[in-house]
Design an enzyme around this catalytic site. Structure first.
Site, short mmCIF file in Angstrom:
data_model
loop_
_atom_site.label_atom_id
_atom_site.label_comp_id
_atom_site.label_asym_id
_atom_site.label_seq_id
_atom_site.Cartn_x
_atom_site.Cartn_y
_atom_site.Cartn_z
N ASP A 11 0.87 -1.18 0.00
CA ASP A 11 0.00 0.00 0.00
C ASP A 11 0.90 1.23 0.00
OD1 ASP A 11 -2.05 1.79 0.20
OD2 ASP A 11 -2.94 0.93 2.02
N ASP A 105 -2.92 2.45 -5.92
CA ASP A 105 -1.93 2.52 -4.86
C ASP A 105 -1.81 1.26 -4.01
OD1 ASP A 105 -4.40 2.83 -3.72
OD2 ASP A 105 -3.80 4.44 -2.35
N GLU A 106 -2.49 0.18 -4.37
CA GLU A 106 -2.33 -1.03 -3.57
C GLU A 106 -2.53 -2.27 -4.43
OE1 GLU A 106 -5.26 -2.26 -0.68
OE2 GLU A 106 -6.71 -0.82 -1.46
#
Length: 447
Positions: A11, A105-106
C-alpha cells in the site's frame, strides 16, 4: 489457511498527496490535500502532515479547509498517479506472476508463485519486502510504501496497516488469532458502520468478542452469508485467491453539482456528454456493453438508478446517449438534482452492430466531469473559464515560454498564480500572470 505466509500486500503511503509532494519541492514536509475543490468537493487523499489536523479521505473539502486552512488544496493529476502506479506494479510483477492490483496505490502478490519467496521463513520474507520498498522508492523518485505479508489476503492487508507508514510487517502462520483478537471489529473487511452498530448492540466491539459469538447467532444477526463470512474472517480464515486480472464490471461517469439543477434541458445535455464519455472509454478499452444505467441523486440525497438492457452489446455513443436521455425523461427534476451519472455494464469484447444505424458517429471530445475528482485535471489542461478567461486548476502542470515549467498555485479574476519549479529543481519562484497569457500552456507529466 495457507501453511506459509505467502500473500503480500503493498500500500503506497498517502499516494496522491505523496506524488504531489515529490513533484512540487515547495510542498515537501507541508500539509497537502488532493480532491474535489468545489463547495461539494470531497478529500481523496491527505498527506500525513494534514492528517495531524484531523483531515481524512472522504471528508468534505470544506471541513478539511476549516481544520487545516494552511494546507495546499490541489485538484489532482491522474496521469502522474497512473505513471507512478505503473512503475510500482511492474516491480511487483518482477517478484511474482500473480499480482492483483486493487487500485492505483495497492496490490496483492501471491509469493507462492515466486521461486524467490516460496516457503521462506519470516526473516527472509521481511528482507524481500524491504527490498521491494527500497526499489519502489528508488524507481518512483521517493514514494514510500507499507508492506504486509501473511497467510491470506486478510492477514496481509492487516499487516500492511500495522506497518504504516513506510514499514514492513510479517505475520507468521499460527499467530493470526493473537494479532486479530484485540483489534476493533471494524478491522474486518465488510464491517462498516451499520454492521459495527449491530454488533455493538449485542456487546461486541473487538474481534475476540466476535469469535465468542456462536456462528448461528451471527448468521441470525447479519444474515446467512454475511454472518458466516464474518465468523470465518474473525478467525483469520480467508480463502480468497490472488487473481492476476480483475475484470472490469462496468464503465461509468458521474458528477456532483455545485448547485442543485432543475432544468431538464441542462440535465439532458450533461447526460449526453456523460454518455459520450462512456462510449469513448468503451472504445479505448475495446469493450462494449448491454445495460445502460442512469444514476440520479435528488436534493434530499435520495438516490435512484434506472436501467435499460439493449438487444446486444454496443459502444455506439448515439445509442448510449439516446438511452440515457430516455431514462432521464422519466425522472422528476423539479425538486433539484445534486448528482447524475451514466454507466454501461454487461461488458463484452465484441459489438453487435446495428445494420440500419448508418455510418458510425465520430466521438467528439467531452469535458464532462469525471467521478474521480483527480481525473478532471488529468493532462493538466486548462478549461474555459467564462469572463475571466481560461480556468487553471490548482496543482496542474504548466509551462511558460519565459519562466519554464511549473504548477498552478491558484487562479481567479482573470489571473493565475504559478510556482515555477520541478521535481529536481528545488523550491522555485512564484509569478502571477494573466489567465489568458499566450505564453502559458498545459504541461506534461514527468516520467
Amino acid at each position: 489457511m495457507r501453511r506459509h505466509a505467502t500473500v503480500l500486500h503493498l500500500d503506497l503511503d498517502a499516494f496522491f498527496a505523496a506524488v504531489e509532494q515529490r513533484d512540487k519541492p515547495s510542498l515537501r514536509g507541508k500539509p497537502v490535500v488532493v480532491g474535489g475543490l468545489g463547495p461539494r468537493g470531497v478529500v481523496s487523499t491527505a498527506s500525513y502532515e494534514a492528517r495531524v489536523y484531523g483531515v481524512r479521505s472522504a471528508m468534505r473539502t470544506a471541513e478539511a479547509r476549516a481544520r487545516c486552512p494552511h494546507a495546499a488544496y490541489l485538484g489532482g493529476r491522474f496521469d502522474a498517479y497512473r505513471a507512478a502506479s505503473r512503475i510500482v506494479m511492474d516491480r511487483l510483477r518482477e517478484l511474482s506472476a500473480l499480482v492483483e492490483p486493487m487500485s492505483l496505490d495497492e496490490a496483492f502478490v501471491d509469493l507462492a508463485a515466486s521461486d524467490e519467496a516460496r516457503d521462506l521463513d519470516p526473516d527472509a520474507l521481511h528482507a524481500i519486502a524491504e527490498q521491494v520498498r527500497a526499489d519502489v522508492a528508488s524507481r518512483t523518485g521517493g514514494l514510500t510504501a507499507s508492506v504486509g505479508i501473511g497467510t491470506s489476503k486478510l492477514m496481509a492487508k492487516i499487516a500492511s496497516e500495522l506497518a504504516k507508514p513506510d514499514g514492513v510487517r510479517v505475520i507468521p502462520p499460527g499467530t493470526e488469532a493473537d494479532v486479530l483478537g484485540p483489534m476493533s471489529a471494524r478491522a474486518i473487511p465488510g464491517v462498516g458502520p451499520a454492521t459495527a452498530e449491530r454488533l455493538r448492540r449485542i456487546g461486541v466491539t473487538t474481534v475476540d468478542e466476535v469469535r465468542a459469538v456462536a456462528d448461528d447467532d451471527l448468521r441470525s444477526l447479519l444474515g446467512r452469508s454475511s454472518g458466516a463470512a464474518l465468523a470465518a474472517l474473525a478467525r483469520g480464515i480467508d480463502p480468497r485467491p490472488v487473481v492476476a486480472e480483475r475484470e472490469a464490471k462496468s464503465v461509468s461517469v458521474e458528477d456532483t453539482f455545485e448547485i442543485d439543477l432543475t432544468d431538464p434541458r441542462v440535465l439532458g445535455d450533461i447526460a449526453e456528454r456523460m454518455g459520450r464519455r462512456v462510449a469513448e472509454r468503451l472504445a479505448r478499452s475495446g469493450l462494449s456493453g448491454r445495460t445502460v444505467t442512469l444514476k440520479v441523486r435528488h436534493h434530499d440525497f435520495e438516490t435512484h438508478t434506472r436501467s435499460t438492457t439493449l438487444a446486444g452489446p454496443t459502444d455506439d455513443a448515439r445509442v448510449i446517449v439516446r438511452t440515457a436521455r430516455s431514462l432521464l425523461s422519466e425522472v422528476d427534476t423539479s425538486g433539484g438534482i445534486r448528482l447524475i451519472g451514466v454507466g454501461m455494464s454487461g461488458l463484452a469484447d465484441w459489438v453487435q452492430d446495428d445494420l440500419f444505424s448508418g455510418a458510425p458517429e465520430k466521438h467528439e471530445p467531452v469535458d464532462a466531469p469525471d467521478p474521480d475528482p483527480t481525473v478532471t485535471t488529468a493532462g493538466a489542461r486548462a478549461r474555459p473559464g467564462g469572463p475571466g478567461g481560461r480556468r487553471w486548476v490548482p496543482g496542474a502542470d504548466v509551462v511558460h515560454d519565459e519562466h519554464g515549467p511549473g504548477w498552478v498555485w491558484g487562479s481567479g479574476l482573470g489571473r493565475v498564480t504559478v510556482r515555477f519549479e520541478t521535481r529536481l529543481s528545488g523550491p522555485g519562484p512564484v509569478r502571477t500572470l494573466d489567465a489568458d497569457d499566450p505564453a502559458l500552456r498545459a504541461g506534461t507529466v514527468e516520467a
